[in-house]
Motif scaffolding. Structure first.
Motif, PDB file in Angstrom:
ATOM      1  N   GLY A  84      40.933  41.618  42.504  1.00 59.06           N
ATOM      2  CA  GLY A  84      40.339  42.930  42.237  1.00 59.06           C
ATOM      3  C   GLY A  84      41.318  43.872  41.559  1.00 59.06           C
ATOM      4  O   GLY A  84      40.953  44.602  40.630  1.00 59.06           O
ATOM      5  N   LEU A  85      42.560  43.851  42.003  1.00 60.38           N
ATOM      6  CA  LEU A  85      43.592  44.705  41.409  1.00 60.38           C
ATOM      7  C   LEU A  85      43.871  44.300  39.964  1.00 60.38           C
ATOM      8  O   LEU A  85      44.013  45.150  39.079  1.00 60.38           O
ATOM      9  N   ALA A  86      43.929  42.993  39.704  1.00 59.63           N
ATOM     10  CA  ALA A  86      44.155  42.518  38.335  1.00 59.63           C
ATOM     11  C   ALA A  86      43.015  42.944  37.417  1.00 59.63           C
ATOM     12  O   ALA A  86      43.242  43.380  36.282  1.00 59.63           O
ATOM     13  N   ARG A  87      41.778  42.843  37.897  1.00 57.81           N
ATOM     14  CA  ARG A  87      40.627  43.254  37.092  1.00 57.81           C
ATOM     15  C   ARG A  87      40.629  44.752  36.828  1.00 57.81           C
ATOM     16  O   ARG A  87      40.288  45.202  35.726  1.00 57.81           O
ATOM     17  N   ALA A  88      41.000  45.548  37.833  1.00 54.11           N
ATOM     18  CA  ALA A  88      41.060  47.001  37.655  1.00 54.11           C
ATOM     19  C   ALA A  88      42.171  47.388  36.678  1.00 54.11           C
ATOM     20  O   ALA A  88      41.980  48.282  35.835  1.00 54.11           O
ATOM     21  N   LEU A  89      43.322  46.725  36.757  1.00 54.68           N
ATOM     22  CA  LEU A  89      44.417  46.998  35.826  1.00 54.68           C
ATOM     23  C   LEU A  89      44.013  46.654  34.395  1.00 54.68           C
ATOM     24  O   LEU A  89      44.364  47.363  33.454  1.00 54.68           O
ATOM     25  N   GLN A  90      43.263  45.572  34.241  1.00 52.99           N
ATOM     26  CA  GLN A  90      42.805  45.182  32.903  1.00 52.99           C
ATOM     27  C   GLN A  90      41.838  46.223  32.342  1.00 52.99           C
ATOM     28  O   GLN A  90      41.866  46.514  31.153  1.00 52.99           O
ATOM     29  N   LYS A  91      40.998  46.812  33.209  1.00 55.11           N
ATOM     30  CA  LYS A  91      40.091  47.874  32.763  1.00 55.11           C
ATOM     31  C   LYS A  91      40.873  49.106  32.317  1.00 55.11           C
ATOM     32  O   LYS A  91      40.492  49.769  31.358  1.00 55.11           O
ATOM     33  N   LEU A 105      46.242  35.341  37.356  1.00 54.56           N
ATOM     34  CA  LEU A 105      45.677  36.358  38.241  1.00 54.56           C
ATOM     35  C   LEU A 105      44.255  36.770  37.871  1.00 54.56           C
ATOM     36  O   LEU A 105      43.612  37.491  38.625  1.00 54.56           O
ATOM     37  N   MET A 106      43.750  36.314  36.725  1.00 51.77           N
ATOM     38  CA  MET A 106      42.412  36.717  36.284  1.00 51.77           C
ATOM     39  C   MET A 106      41.353  35.671  36.622  1.00 51.77           C
ATOM     40  O   MET A 106      40.181  35.855  36.326  1.00 51.77           O
ATOM     41  N   THR A 107      41.747  34.574  37.243  1.00 56.00           N
ATOM     42  CA  THR A 107      40.827  33.486  37.541  1.00 56.00           C
ATOM     43  C   THR A 107      40.340  33.581  38.974  1.00 56.00           C
ATOM     44  O   THR A 107      41.137  33.683  39.910  1.00 56.00           O
ATOM     45  N   ARG A 108      39.023  33.519  39.160  1.00 54.87           N
ATOM     46  CA  ARG A 108      38.420  33.536  40.492  1.00 54.87           C
ATOM     47  C   ARG A 108      38.571  32.132  41.067  1.00 54.87           C
ATOM     48  O   ARG A 108      38.164  31.156  40.462  1.00 54.87           O
TER      49      ARG A 108
END
Length: 132
Positions: A84-91, A105-108
């Motif tokens: 979740g943190l990686a996805r938020a940082l990417q946003k 870190l972007m792979t579920r």
């Protein structure tokens, strides 16, 4: 919270754990379910795993992070927070995607508990075979 503050939200999941992550520009406070990260993730390894995207993106101390996590166990929750943190940082900054993806870190993580099948006592276990 002021009106001009931008909030980036994302969801991370692992096994049965689900984490909702909100990041805002700030001084680096990291709270999980109302508690400090080091207090919630009770081992150093779990805390490092949860905060790894910040280290990879070199953004420690630049964001205030609020996480609500539910389900699963400690390791699954740490993995959900990390995703979740990686996805938020990417946003917040799309330029970070290659570094986060290279670190994995972007792979579920798709591994889930296998369901119990009928006619068996568990997912893989069979009832004992009796010849006579």
């Amino acid at each position: 919270m002021s009106e001009d503050t931008t909030v980036f939200t994302a969801v991370g999941r692992r096994k049965t754990a689900s984490a909702r992550v909100r990041i805002t520009a700030g001084e680096g406070k990291f709270t999980v379910n109302g508690r400090d990260l080091e207090e919630y993730c009770y081992t150093e390894l779990l805390a490092k795993k949860a905060a790894l995207p910040l280290v990879v993106a070199e953004k420690q101390g630049q964001f205030d992070i609020v996480v609500k996590v539910m389900g699963g166990g400690p390791v699954g929750q740490a993995g959900a927070i990390s995703l979740g943190l990686a996805r938020a940082l990417q946003k917040s900054d799309p330029e970070l995607r290659p570094a986060l993806k290279k670190a994995g870190l972007m792979t579920r993580d798709p591994r889930m508990k296998e369901r119990k099948k009928s006619g068996q006592p568990g997912a893989r276990k069979r009832f004992q075979f009796s010849k006579r």
